[in-house]
Motif scaffolding. Structure first.
Motif, short mmCIF file in Angstrom:
data_model
loop_
_atom_site.label_atom_id
_atom_site.label_comp_id
_atom_site.label_asym_id
_atom_site.label_seq_id
_atom_site.Cartn_x
_atom_site.Cartn_y
_atom_site.Cartn_z
N ILE A 194 4.35 -9.87 5.57
CA ILE A 194 5.26 -9.30 6.56
C ILE A 194 6.54 -10.11 6.54
CG2 ILE A 194 5.63 -8.85 9.01
CD1 ILE A 194 2.66 -8.51 9.37
N ASP A 195 7.65 -9.43 6.30
CA ASP A 195 8.97 -10.08 6.22
C ASP A 195 8.96 -11.22 5.22
OD1 ASP A 195 9.96 -8.35 8.17
OD2 ASP A 195 9.39 -9.70 9.81
N SER A 213 2.59 -6.72 16.26
CA SER A 213 4.05 -6.73 16.06
C SER A 213 4.74 -7.30 17.30
CB SER A 213 4.56 -5.32 15.78
OG SER A 213 3.95 -4.77 14.63
N GLY A 214 5.66 -8.23 17.09
CA GLY A 214 6.41 -8.80 18.20
C GLY A 214 5.50 -9.48 19.21
N GLU A 216 3.11 -7.90 20.80
CA GLU A 216 1.83 -7.19 20.90
C GLU A 216 0.68 -8.08 20.43
OE1 GLU A 216 2.17 -3.65 18.65
OE2 GLU A 216 3.68 -2.72 19.96
N ASP A 239 2.77 -3.12 11.38
CA ASP A 239 4.13 -3.28 10.87
C ASP A 239 4.83 -1.93 10.70
OD1 ASP A 239 6.26 -4.91 10.07
OD2 ASP A 239 5.73 -4.76 7.95
N GLY A 240 4.58 -1.03 11.65
CA GLY A 240 5.24 0.28 11.65
C GLY A 240 4.58 1.32 10.78
N THR A 262 0.85 -0.22 2.91
CA THR A 262 0.29 -1.50 3.34
C THR A 262 -0.62 -2.05 2.25
OG1 THR A 262 0.33 -0.73 5.64
CG2 THR A 262 -1.03 -2.67 5.15
#
Length: 416
Positions: A194-195, A213-214, A216, A239-240, A262
């Motif tokens: 992720i990122d 995420s964030g 969450e 991740d969306g 993913t």
């Protein structure tokens, strides 16, 4: 006013008489009674169940929180209310276990396995230790789906939403493919990027934990092995991206979601801790002085506290009490009887140093409340992690030396 009330009572009585002359559940919109429609639904669902030559794949999840993950069963029904049951958990799934079934009408067709079947009832059979068993079901409310050859099966105890999928190959062929995936992924650790940063996705008891995420919370979701990879109990968003199923890519050692959005890298831990490893404190050159001296201290403390002899063999990894470190206090030398005492640990993968073995405490294990004086032995092992490993070939080691990277004077050998 009295006249109005009397008229109301009369009208109510007429309505009640009219209602009593109509079978409960009847609806003018139907040409048949409710009982007739229920009987027809049972007949129709039985015809559906008995139609496939090879039977049905049953994706079964026990327990209302799916804490044991999912397992593949194969169910082959006949017209005489007998069913052959196969399971990936059988040592030999070439031979089914046969028992009876029935389809009841309880607000809809309910499939019940009404005589004992050790394969089908494995998770729903209580014991002295588990009076509610493992939260498994043996009765399921059936309904059709929008997908051809797929039925919904909702557990009457767990309320889990399960699936029956028409099988198009032999039960043995299907379960063999599943077993190959299970064997390939056994003990695997997963990492999600992720990122640009790899984040571990723990896999415990057929449950995956994805990072939230964030702000969450992390997402824990049960999964089941398939002939091509793994399938999640429910669709989730990570991740969306919405994901439900992964396909195994052996060439790149990855699990890839169906839409390709993913990817989970499959990482091999430096040691398979899900094996029966032992530390022999008195083994020739098997432990360092630091480890030996710590053991002598807890050996003496155990004798002073309980008058018992502490065994020189320590279980490491997949112990009887759980995953961790377990010791045995011998109460009676002549019979060798005594008490196990252990501390549960985890062995998380160090993403930055995957060749090192990491050990962290989790919770006290069996009888630890009585044997807290053994804690220095836990501490000398856990507090000096991570460890470098050396020993027999990595693909299936039987003897491994662990040397602390924080204190080279702390090392010990494990054997199985």
């Amino acid at each position: 006013m009295k006249t109005i009330i009397n008229k109301f009572k009369f009208c109510t009585l007429i309505l009640l008489v009219a209602f009593s002359c109509t079978e409960i559940g009847d609806d003018p919109a139907f040409n048949t009674s409710a009982s007739e429609r229920s009987s027809e639904a049972v007949t129709e669902i039985k015809a559906t169940l008995t139609e496939p030559t090879e039977g049905w794949i049953f994706e079964y999840y026990p327990h209302d929180l799916q804490i044991y993950g999912g397992y593949n069963y194969i169910l082959s029904f006949d017209d005489n209310n007998m069913v052959d049951v196969y399971s990936e958990r059988q040592a030999d799934f070439s031979i089914p276990e046969t028992s009876s079934y029935d389809i009841l009408s309880i607000g809809g067709p309910v499939l019940t396995f009404d005589t004992y079947n050790s394969v089908m009832h494995e998770f729903s059979t209580p014991s002295a230790a588990e009076y509610q068993a493992k939260g498994g079901d043996y009765e399921f409310i059936l309904s059709h789906t929008d997908v051809e050859d797929v039925l919904n099966a909702r557990g009457t105890v767990s309320d889990n939403n399960l699936k029956l999928i028409k099988l198009t190959e032999s039960p043995q062929s299907y379960l063999t493919k599943v077993k190959e995936i299970v064997d390939y992924l056994d003990g695997a650790i997963y990492a999600l990027t992720i990122d640009g940063e790899k984040v571990q996705v723990p896999a415990v008891n057929r449950n995956l934990t994805f990072p939230g995420s964030g702000t969450e919370e992390d997402i824990m979701i049960a999964f089941i092995y398939t002939p091509t990879g793994v399938k999640l109990y429910n669709s989730i968003t990570v991740d969306g991206n919405e994901i439900t199923e992964f396909t195994l890519d052996k060439d790149n050692n990855q699990l890839v979601s169906i839409d390709g959005s993913t990817i989970l890298d499959i990482l091999s831990p430096p040691l398979n801790v899900n094996q029966d490893w032992k530390i022999d404190i008195f083994g020739a050159d098997d432990v360092s002085d630091a480890v030996y001296n710590t053991f002598v201290d807890v050996y003496n403390a155990n004798g002073a506290t309980w008058g018992e002899t502490l065994s020189n063999i320590i279980s490491f990894g997949n112990t009887r009490a759980g995953t961790g470190i377990e010791m045995f206090s011998i109460a009676t030398i002549s019979t060798g009887s005594g008490y196990s005492a252990g501390y549960n640990t985890e062995f998380p993968l160090l993403i930055s140093e995957p060749s090192l073995l990491s050990i962290v405490r989790t919770t006290p294990g069996t009888n630890w409340q009585w044997y807290g004086h053994l804690d220095p032995m836990i501490a000398v092992i856990v507090d000096n992690q991570p460890y470098e490993l050396e020993g027999t070939p990595a693909e299936d080691p039987t003897v491994v030396k662990l040397t602390s990277t924080t204190d080279s004077d702390v090392w010990f050998t494990i054997r199985r």
